[in-house]
Design an enzyme around this catalytic site. Structure first.
Site, PDB file in Angstrom:
ATOM      1  CE1 TYR A  36       1.112  -0.234   4.406  1.00 48.37           C
ATOM      2  CE2 TYR A  36       0.027   1.894   4.369  1.00 48.37           C
ATOM      3  CZ  TYR A  36       0.852   0.989   4.996  1.00 48.37           C
ATOM      4  OH  TYR A  36       1.432   1.313   6.195  1.00 48.37           O
ATOM      5  NE  ARG A  55       6.810   4.402   0.394  1.00 41.95           N
ATOM      6  CZ  ARG A  55       6.504   5.204   1.407  1.00 41.95           C
ATOM      7  NH1 ARG A  55       7.426   5.544   2.286  1.00 41.95           N
ATOM      8  NH2 ARG A  55       5.294   5.672   1.554  1.00 41.95           N
ATOM      9  NE  ARG A 106      -5.508 -19.709   4.187  1.00 40.96           N
ATOM     10  CZ  ARG A 106      -4.557 -20.452   4.753  1.00 40.96           C
ATOM     11  NH1 ARG A 106      -4.509 -21.750   4.514  1.00 40.96           N
ATOM     12  NH2 ARG A 106      -3.659 -19.914   5.554  1.00 40.96           N
ATOM     13  CG  HIS A 108       0.557 -21.099   2.563  1.00 40.97           C
ATOM     14  ND1 HIS A 108      -0.496 -21.881   2.933  1.00 40.97           N
ATOM     15  CD2 HIS A 108       0.933 -20.424   3.679  1.00 40.97           C
ATOM     16  CE1 HIS A 108      -0.757 -21.700   4.215  1.00 40.97           C
ATOM     17  NE2 HIS A 108       0.096 -20.816   4.685  1.00 40.97           N
ATOM     18  CD  GLU A 185      10.220   1.804  10.381  1.00 36.71           C
ATOM     19  OE1 GLU A 185      10.042   2.733   9.567  1.00 36.71           O
ATOM     20  OE2 GLU A 185       9.880   0.632  10.151  1.00 36.71           O
ATOM     21  CG  LEU A 209       8.257   2.538   4.641  1.00 34.94           C
ATOM     22  CD1 LEU A 209       7.904   1.214   3.974  1.00 34.94           C
ATOM     23  CD2 LEU A 209       6.999   3.334   4.921  1.00 34.94           C
TER      24      LEU A 209
END
Ligand code: PDD
Length: 294
Positions: A36, A55, A106, A108, A185, A209
């Site tokens: 995101y 990014r 589902r 992995h 951070e 980040l």
């Protein structure tokens, strides 16, 4: 009068948020298999858009996904989204999320083919929150319980939110995270300290980040003639600092005035914070008044 239903972007369509639906088999939902961005828009102008998209693409690359939209497509999509908000000229943050979409089952293992889920929405940036932050915030230090790939802006934020909640439980705004005796951070922000008029921030690594606000703060501080140093910050150096700041797109530059219940220096936002924070406000004003995104 009721508030209008917000319009969001989902997989090519602009739609009321109440109609935006994804599959329960979406890998974002099942595995947090997605990334995101949070991009501020001041007076409708997107802030450092190209850096955010760069990014995003590096996060996508790290999780073996290709960009679902080009930089130009993002720009026109996000601008259209902003224009459809009740007050397009207000300050807002744009949240965007890309996941690896839904499979039949589902599993992995990564699917050979996928149709990414692409979502974006706007949220207001409240100026009263920023004004309160400018008075100074409280923080605590906590051991970083997250994984080792913190440079990816992953939607898997359980570690971050549990750390943030531990801070909130102690009436603190943020947790400053420690790894092997070094402060890296915040749970949702980057870290700076000031010592002897020098601005110090940890170098980019897999443990933090690469913040867009961090880069801009370094740029603005350098222009202000402040010496900026990217180096590790030990726990002791954090406690001995003259000033401690935490930065993020939505909270900007937060001066930390209390750390683990001890006042930082004289317990007031410091001089360098005033200087760089003023430069940051000027940068926002220029963007508001400009014709282009910056
Ligand atoms: N988070 N580090 C972490 C762990 C973060 O979650 C964030 C921002 C930052 C600062 O990055 P930037 O300056 O690019 O916003 C650093 C966003 C705002 C969020 O999750 O809402």
């Amino acid at each position: 009068m009721s508030m209008p239903t917000p319009i969001v972007f989902l997989n090519g369509d602009f739609t009321p948020i109440t109609d935006a639906k994804i599959s329960v088999l979406d890998r974002g939902f099942l595995f947090a298999d997605g990334v995101y961005e949070v991009i501020p828009a001041y007076a409708g102008k997107l802030f450092r858009l190209s850096q955010h998209i760069e990014r995003l693409n590096s996060s996508l690359n790290a999780i073996r996904m290709s960009p679902p939209l080009s930089a130009q497509q993002w720009e026109s999509t996000l601008n259209k989204l902003i224009q459809q908000q009740p007050d397009p000229a207000s300050d807002q943050s744009v949240y965007l999320q890309v996941t690896r979409g839904a499979n039949e089952q589902r599993d992995h293992q990564l699917p050979e083919q996928y149709q990414a889920t692409v979502f974006a929405m706007c949220q207001p940036i409240a100026s009263h929150n920023l004004n309160a932050i400018a008075l100074g915030i409280k923080a605590i230090t906590l051991d970083d319980i997250r994984w080792d790939w913190c440079h990816i802006k992953s939607v898997a934020l359980l570690g971050n939110i549990l750390l943030k909640q531990q801070a909130a439980d102690q009436q603190c705004t943020e947790a400053i995270l420690l790894r092997d005796g070094y402060a890296t951070e915040g749970s949702a922000s980057n870290l700076f300290i000031v010592k002897n008029k020098q601005l110090i921030t940890p170098p980019k690594s897999h443990y933090l980040l690469p913040g867009i606000t961090r880069d801009l703060v370094l740029e603005l501080a350098t222009k202000e003639g402040i010496t900026c140093i990217e180096r590790e910050i030990s726990e002791q150096q954090l406690f001995d600092a003259d000033e401690v700041w935490l930065t993020s797109s939505t909270k900007e530059i937060m001066p930390v005035i209390e750390l683990n219940r001890q006042v930082v220096a004289d317990g007031q936002p410091g001089q360098l914070w005033q200087q760089v924070s003023t430069a940051y406000s000027q940068f926002k004003t220029q963007l508001r008044e400009s014709d282009n995104d910056q």
